[in-house]
Design an enzyme around this catalytic site. Structure first.
Site, short mmCIF file in Angstrom:
data_model
loop_
_atom_site.label_atom_id
_atom_site.label_comp_id
_atom_site.label_asym_id
_atom_site.label_seq_id
_atom_site.Cartn_x
_atom_site.Cartn_y
_atom_site.Cartn_z
N GLU B 217 -41.72 22.87 -39.90
CA GLU B 217 -41.89 21.80 -40.89
C GLU B 217 -40.62 20.94 -41.00
O GLU B 217 -40.10 20.72 -42.08
CB GLU B 217 -42.28 22.37 -42.26
CG GLU B 217 -43.66 22.98 -42.31
CD GLU B 217 -44.75 21.92 -42.21
OE1 GLU B 217 -44.52 20.78 -42.64
OE2 GLU B 217 -45.82 22.25 -41.67
N ASP B 218 -40.13 20.45 -39.88
CA ASP B 218 -39.04 19.47 -39.85
C ASP B 218 -37.67 20.05 -40.21
O ASP B 218 -36.72 19.28 -40.34
CB ASP B 218 -39.32 18.29 -40.78
CG ASP B 218 -40.19 17.27 -40.11
OD1 ASP B 218 -40.48 17.45 -38.92
OD2 ASP B 218 -40.59 16.30 -40.76
N ALA B 219 -37.57 21.35 -40.42
CA ALA B 219 -36.25 21.89 -40.73
C ALA B 219 -35.41 21.90 -39.46
O ALA B 219 -35.93 21.80 -38.35
CB ALA B 219 -36.38 23.30 -41.28
#
Lengths: 379, 600
Positions: B217-219
């Site tokens: 999730e975009d981390a």
């Protein structure tokens, strides 16, 4: 076999039993059928809302959440660009607000058997439904200032289209304008005041009035459009007049549809209006490709129509009908309700959700509904 | 006869609109009328529109005549020798400004090679179609337009080196990056805007792979070693100020360590950082509750009654202390006076912000993400040559967003880093991908930028080759340490007795209308009540009149203000907010009568 069904007749609704009967093979053992019925019964009771379940709020969330995904302004074109219908969120708001004047009135007129096949015939019938005003069949309307008279030039082609003669129009006008003399000169009508006084502003007003004199067709039907629906032809109209359309002999009274809920309530009664609310709401949600259970919509329709007239879901409609002062006051215009309540000495029984949240009491729903009753022995 | 409109108001008519418009334009090119005048002949309406109004967006274009731009080699030579300037070219009619209306009738070529006799204008540079910020995105023409815009927007939040005189400034809410770098892949705009004097990011090695799910999730994953060596390190500056206000009667505030007898004296510990002048000393490490500037105010009101009161002459404590959750080191102290001549003390606090889990980073292509994990250096995957990435970026961010430039920048950055030069990534004029690939191959790497890599924890070789390259990463000013907030108990509002709102006031997180509905929908009535118990109150109610009664705790007696003592009074539980609304009803003359009833 039959006694097994009879056993479940009390437990299951008739319709479900009928459905089982049609789907179960005729030669089936009693134990198997019993197992099927028991399984259906289990599914049925798990599907029933439990006592204390908050059906209204679940319904509101179930319609409201997909509502946020709806496209804001969508128009559906019913074939021609001139005939567009409000759908999507604006239409949903319109229905649920219980607006008497909706933005695009529309009818779907189904025709009886012999009339609904030939395109030519349907087109002719459709044209006959269209409301014709005097301005629709004139080429010009001019005021002769010198003689203070109004000269109306009729469009002969259009007259033959709707099969009306200038004399007939003159008769209609005579009925409408008493005190004026009418003269028919081939395709032109000359209207002059009978009184000697020359009144120019009077003749000007007459011109404006004459424009919207009703000549023929069904009042309120602004546009007509024959459309193929399945294996028959139907007429879609812009503008509605359910009462008069139902009286026409070539119309299939059982299938005619109007999208004006208030008109349906007036002509066919409140139950029909409820059905119309369900149908219209479902149409909007379905057109957006969203999936909302029919029962949520039915609950909304029930709420809107249970008082006998269609009420909107707003402060003038169902909120006004709420018994609790605090509940009403918490929804828009609080001061109005509190002052009214103090004048009449209203009592709030704190029976619904909002009041109890305000007081920080148990909300009478779900786990807050049952109470424990014990007898306390007095020592 | 053609109507002519100036700024949409009718001014007259002309016989031959086409030659009229041509004449206006040629006059403008000759510099005889304003260069910002635009004119268009609308043939369909048969009307001429002249635009002179303020606030129109105009843009410069090269004028083309007979398929050739008016800008010649001579002009360019003169420009290089600084003999002429931009405005000379505008005066000579080589460059002209078009607005949205006149653009309608213009045929603009993108490149000089595309010119035909029909063209009226030539783009000065293809870069012109994007704005200043957007042209800072390298290789922008390979990006999806939405991502290009997001990328340019994110750069505005980057922590960088915003001014060079920061050490004498008292700016509010400022972040300064410790080791900013010039991007390896840069654009023309970077050069024009002196970007090397105020850079806003760092060149890091990015590997595109997953790492134990901590970058989903975009981390992004950061290398602990890189962080320890100063990656993304920044300082946060915030001023605190206090002034000596003047009051009526010649009274004045006094900045200094307050005496022990002032009203509202804090503990001695809270004043421990103050020097004799009542101001903290520089480099003091202050935290929540510590006084920064000590101050005492004169008594608020001097009424006749107070004259007999011993405490009346007491001064009030008015020090400035750090609020909840604030901390830092005193960086600079400024003593001055304000417009009215009052003494003004400003203290600048500094706080070191080392990247931590939750801090936001982004590349220049709208690929933003927060740190999901900071991995110890020994656990970071490494390549055959021993290279370890600073940042591990998740491959799931690429396909749906179509930020091709993000991938290309990594490739170009790798070439730049290995060959020791800057790569030109100017939009529409960047170095070709094929050339970059060839160069990478000649530098001894795979031309697609992937490398064989090994797990940092097990040392085993990964089955897939990992794409790894150098990118310019920006640390954004949204730092968790400035946002993180929680509360179990804390301050309440005076009026409603409900928890305060907002992080600064140590407020609660509101369980709102819709959240309440979810509890109701689940039938969780008792849980809902518990959530709303924050302002619960036991209220004695008189059964006779239905008003709130009084409990005298000292005598343990209940009595009603209306009906006296000999009535039945029962205690009920309600929210203080409801008791408040009952009082409000009474205040406008409505009698809210409570009727009590046993629940069961």
């Amino acid at each position: 076999m039959e006694d097994l069904y009879a056993e479940y007749e009390e437990k299951l609704p008739q319709k479900l039993i009928e459905e089982i009967k049609t789907h179960v093979p005729s030669k089936i053992s009693k134990t198997k059928l019993k197992a099927i019925l028991e399984k259906v019964y289990l599914e049925y009771i798990t599907g029933i809302a439990e006592p204390g379940e908050c059906v209204g709020l679940v319904g509101a969330e179930s319609i409201g959440e997909p509502g946020t995904q709806m496209t804001l302004n969508t128009f559906h074109f019913a074939g021609v660009s001139e005939m567009n219908v409000t759908t999507g969120l604006p239409r949903l708001i319109e229905i649920l607000d219980g607006r008497a004047e909706i933005s695009t009135k529309m009818m779907e007129i189904y025709l009886k058997k012999p009339y609904n096949q030939q395109p030519e015939q349907v087109k002719k019938l459709a044209e006959s439904l269209k409301e014709t005003l005097l301005k629709d069949i004139t080429t010009s309307m001019s005021i002769n200032l010198a003689e203070t008279k109004l000269v109306i030039e009729l469009d002969e082609k259009k007259l033959t289209d709707i099969n009306v003669k200038p004399v007939q129009i003159a008769k209609v006008l005579e009925k409408n304008f008493k005190g004026y003399a009418l003269k028919v000169d081939e395709a032109s009508l000359i209207i002059k005041s009978k009184s000697k006084e020359e009144d120019i502003s009077g003749i000007y007003k007459l011109k404006q009035k004459a424009k919207s004199v009703y000549i023929g067709g069904v009042k309120g039907i602004k546009q007509v459009l024959p459309v193929k629906r399945g294996d028959e032809l139907i007429i879609i109209t812009a503008g509605t007049n359910l009462k008069e359309i139902l009286q026409l002999d070539f119309v299939d009274q059982n299938r005619v549809m109007s999208n004006d809920i208030f008109e349906i309530q007036e002509v066919l009664g409140i139950e029909a209006a409820r059905q119309a609310v369900i149908k219209e709401v479902f149409k909007v949600i379905d057109a957006q490709g969203l999936n909302v259970d029919m029962r949520h919509i039915m609950l909304v329709a029930d709420t809107m129509t249970m008082s006998g007239t269609v009420l909107g879901i707003n402060r003038y409609g169902i909120v006004k009908e709420k018994p609790s002062v605090l509940a009403r006051a918490s929804f828009e215009t609080p001061i109005k309700h509190i002052i009214q309540a103090s004048i009449t000495g209203e009592k709030d029984d704190l029976k619904s959700v909002i009041e109890n949240v305000m007081l920080n009491q148990y909300v009478p729903i779900g786990t807050g509904l049952p109470g424990l009753i014990t007898k306390i022995k007095k020592a | 006869m053609t109507e002519v409109f100036l700024d949409n108001s009718f001014i007259g008519t002309v016989q031959d609109p086409k030659s009229f418009v041509d004449r206006l334009i040629s006059q403008r090119r000759m510099g005889k009328i304003a260069s910002t005048l635009n004119v268009i002949y609308n043939e369909a309406l048969n009307q001429v529109f002249i635009e002179m109004s303020k606030g129109r967006a105009v843009r410069p274009l090269l004028v083309v005549k007979d398929g050739k731009p008016l800008l010649t080699e001579r002009h360019i030579q003169q420009l290089e020798k600084n003999e002429i300037t931009w405005s000379d070219l505008v005066k000579q009619g080589v460059i002209e400004y078009l607005d949205a209306t006149e653009e309608e009738n213009a045929l603009v070529a993108f490149y000089e090679g595309e010119l035909t006799s029909e063209h009226t204008h030539l783009e000065i540079s293809p870069m012109d179609i994007v704005g200043l910020c957007t042209s800072l995105v390298p290789l922008g023409n390979y990006n999806h337009s939405v991502r290009l815009m997001q990328g340019s927007k994110n750069q505005k939040h980057a922590i960088g080196f915003y001014v060079t005189n920061y050490f004498v400034r008292m700016d509010m809410d400022v972040n300064l990056m410790h080791y900013p770098q010039v991007p390896l892949v840069h654009t023309l705009t970077h050069e024009i805007s002196n970007f090397e004097k105020h850079p806003a990011g760092q060149n890091v090695v990015v590997a595109v792979m997953s790492y134990d799910g901590y970058n989903m999730e975009d981390a992004i994953i950061l290398n602990r070693g890189s962080v320890d060596r100063g990656l993304g390190r920044s300082s946060y500056y915030r001023p605190v100020s206090s002034e000596e206000l003047r009051y009526s009667g010649g009274l004045i505030d006094e900045i200094g360590i307050p005496d022990k007898d002032v009203k509202g004296y804090r503990s001695e510990r809270d004043y421990r950082f103050l020097e004799e002048d009542g101001i903290v000393f520089p480099e003091a490490k202050v935290a929540e509750g510590d006084v920064i500037i000590g101050k005492a105010s004169p008594p608020r009101f001097l009424s006749s009654l107070d004259e007999y009161n011993l405490t009346s002459n007491q001064k009030r404590e008015a020090s400035t202390a750090l609020k909840h959750g604030e901390e830092g080191i005193v960086d600079m102290i400024l003593l001055t006076e304000n417009e009215e001549g009052n003494k003004l003390v400003q203290v600048r606090l500094r706080d070191l912000k080392i990247p931590e889990i939750g801090d936001k980073f982004t590349s220049r292509h709208g690929q933003k993400g927060v740190i999901g994990m900071i991995v110890p250096e020994e656990d970071v995957p490494f390549s055959a040559s021993g290279m370890k990435p600073d940042i591990i970026f998740s491959p799931h961010g690429i396909p749906t967003r179509m930020t091709v430039a993000h991938v290309l920048e990594a490739l170009a950055g790798k070439v730049g880093a290995m060959s020791g030069r800057f790569i030109d990534g100017t939009i529409f004029a960047s170095e070709k991908e094929a050339d970059l690939r060839k160069e990478l191959l000649s530098l001894g790497f795979r031309e697609d930028g992937t490398e064989v890599m090994y797990s940092g924890t097990t040392g085993k070789q990964y089955k897939a080759r990992i794409f790894i390259g150098n990118m310019y990463y920006l640390r954004l000013k949204h730092l968790v340490s400035n946002k993180m907030h929680s509360r179990a108990r804390g301050p309440i509002q005076l009026l409603t007795r409900q928890p305060t709102e907002g992080r600064a006031k140590e407020g609660g997180l509101r369980l709102g209308e819709m959240e309440k509905d979810t509890f109701v929908a689940h039938g969780a009535s008792l849980l809902l009540k518990e959530r709303f118990d924050s302002d619960k109150l036991m209220v004695p109610v008189c059964e006779n009149c239905g008003m709130v009664a009084i409990h005298d705790a000292r005598k343990n007696k209940y009595y009603c203000n209306v009906c006296g003592e000999n009535v039945e009074i029962n205690t009920v539980e309600m929210s203080y907010a409801f008791k408040l609304i009952l009082d409000e009803f009474k205040s406008f003359g409505v009698y809210p009568k409570l009727k009590l009833k046993g629940k069961y």
